[in-house]
Design a protein around this motif. Structure first.
Motif, short mmCIF file in Angstrom:
data_model
loop_
_atom_site.label_atom_id
_atom_site.label_comp_id
_atom_site.label_asym_id
_atom_site.label_seq_id
_atom_site.Cartn_x
_atom_site.Cartn_y
_atom_site.Cartn_z
N GLY A 71 -4.13 13.39 -0.63
CA GLY A 71 -5.39 14.03 -0.25
C GLY A 71 -5.42 15.45 -0.76
N ARG A 79 0.83 -1.22 0.00
CA ARG A 79 0.00 0.00 0.00
C ARG A 79 0.86 1.26 0.00
NH1 ARG A 79 -4.41 2.67 0.27
NH2 ARG A 79 -4.94 4.10 1.97
N GLU A 80 1.93 1.22 0.82
CA GLU A 80 2.82 2.39 0.87
C GLU A 80 3.45 2.63 -0.49
OE1 GLU A 80 5.20 0.97 4.11
OE2 GLU A 80 4.45 2.49 5.50
N GLU A 109 -0.62 9.92 2.53
CA GLU A 109 -2.06 10.17 2.47
C GLU A 109 -2.34 11.66 2.37
OE1 GLU A 109 -3.48 8.14 5.89
OE2 GLU A 109 -3.93 6.31 4.78
N MET A 129 3.22 6.85 6.02
CA MET A 129 1.87 6.63 5.49
C MET A 129 1.05 7.90 5.62
SD MET A 129 -0.09 4.62 3.96
CE MET A 129 -0.12 2.85 4.15
N MET A 160 0.85 3.99 -2.95
CA MET A 160 0.55 5.39 -2.71
C MET A 160 1.70 6.28 -3.13
SD MET A 160 -1.52 5.31 0.83
CE MET A 160 -1.91 7.04 0.69
#
Lengths: 132, 256
Positions: free
Chosen positions: B253, B188-189, B249, B245, B192
């Protein structure tokens, strides 16, 4: 590990990775030393004050800039760092481009970026950046 | 056209292209000289004999090479020049490789090539052939008593010449002692981070970048020249160790 030439932060978006800059190229050129012809002794270069005619220690030396009219402005290291403090501590990535679009004429000297310190978070951010 | 820094001929196989070499870059850095803090006087570099402790006049300076620690062999300029061998007036191209195969790390300094005497046609032929085939000529150039590995490639309407680093001059990335984290970044890291990289993707436009730091240095000099004393801001707080993380994000975002 070769000597760190600079330490700071690699930044893109809001991600900051503490990094150190180390040389990626070594200088293999032959270097000659200045010798005194009379006795073959190596020559040392000293820094002397042109007014007092004595050697000056490193801490008493600063930067001078010659203006067009011949006058001089003195600028210290602290003042040079103060004008853009973030820039002197951060490599700010503004965009990612295709390597093939960057003509070789723009490249200059190569360095490696290595993680600064042993902090686990730093090492993970470094690996993550390299792999993305 | 500016004066050339070297004239000669590029050869490959039996072909010969007369050329002139010009600088492709200029130094725009703000240059300071060293001054004595106490009285603002210029700092002079003075040569001192390490044996006698006295200043050495320029005429008595010779070149030496350290063969063992503290032991020097004295050489004069004629001996050094003779050792360099004949000054070749030829850049021999040994091979042509795909441009994309040459990693940027090998490129060093850049020069432009102009056509030499009566060489316009040969120059244009070489340029167009390299452009069409998307190849780069690799060869050797002896300049100022040094032999360089060089690359000759088309750059817009002209030929560019780059001196290159030898393999032995590059430090092996594997020799760097980089620690490994106790937990590798998870999928996931990495996803992203890749998304963040993609969101910052752009077409490379070199004209959009300027040396703003240099402008600020010149502003500082101008301000001090008119008698202003610049404020020195507080030293910044050291940055807290970051949650990767959360930073990823927050970056993504703020982009959506």
């Amino acid at each position: 590990m070769p000597r760190a030439l600079w330490t700071g932060s690699l930044s893109f978006g809001l991600v900051n990775v503490p990094v150190a800059v180390v040389a990626a190229a070594r200088d293999l050129d032959l270097h000659f030393r200045q010798l005194h012809e009379k006795d073959g002794a190596p020559i040392e270069v000293q820094r002397w004050c042109s007014k007092e005619k004595v050697e000056i220690p490193w801490e008493e030396i600063t930067h001078g800039y010659e203006l067009d009219d011949g006058d001089q402005v003195i600028v210290s290291d602290l003042e040079l760092q103060a004008i853009e403090p973030r820039k002197t501590r951060t490599i700010d990535i503004e965009q990612f481009v295709d390597l093939a679009d960057v003509d070789p004429v723009y490249f200059d000297h190569p360095y490696f970026l290595v993680p600064a310190g042993d902090d686990d978070g730093t090492l993970r951010a470094y690996v993550c950046s390299a792999r993305s | 056209m500016a004066r050339s820094i070297w004239n000669g001929t590029i050869t490959f196989g039996l072909a010969a292209v007369p050329i002139k070499v010009h600088s492709a870059t200029e130094d725009n850095a703000v240059h300071f000289h060293q001054v004595h803090v106490k009285d603002g006087a210029r700092v002079k570099q003075v040569r001192i004999c390490s044996k006698e402790g006295k200043e050495v006049p320029y005429k008595q300076v010779a070149k030496g090479y350290e063969v063992r620690k503290g032991e020097y062999v004295m050489l004069d300029q004629e001996e050094i020049d003779a050792a360099a061998g004949e000054q070749s007036k030829v850049i021999v191209l040994d091979e042509f490789v795909r441009g994309g195969e040459v990693d940027p790390v090998y490129y060093d300094r850049s020069y432009y090539l102009g056509a030499g005497k009566d060489g316009q046609d040969a120059y244009r032929l070489l340029h167009d052939a390299l452009e069409r085939s998307e190849r780069v000529g690799i060869g050797r150039w002896v300049f100022h008593n040094r032999e360089y590995l060089v690359a000759v490639r088309p750059l817009d309407r002209v030929l560019a010449l780059h001196t290159m680093r030898f393999e032995s001059e590059l430090i092996d990335a594997d020799s760097l002692d980089i620690g490994a984290p106790s937990r590798k970044p998870n999928r996931r890291e990495i996803e992203m981070a890749s998304k963040l990289v993609d969101s910052l993707h752009a077409r490379f436009d070199p004209s959009s970048f300027h040396d703003t730091y240099r402008d600020r240095v010149l502003d500082l000099i101008k301000a001090k020249a008119s008698g202003e004393e610049p404020d020195l801001p507080e030293p910044p707080e050291p940055e807290e160790s970051q949650d990767l993380m959360a930073a990823l994000e927050a970056s993504l975002g703020s982009k959506s």
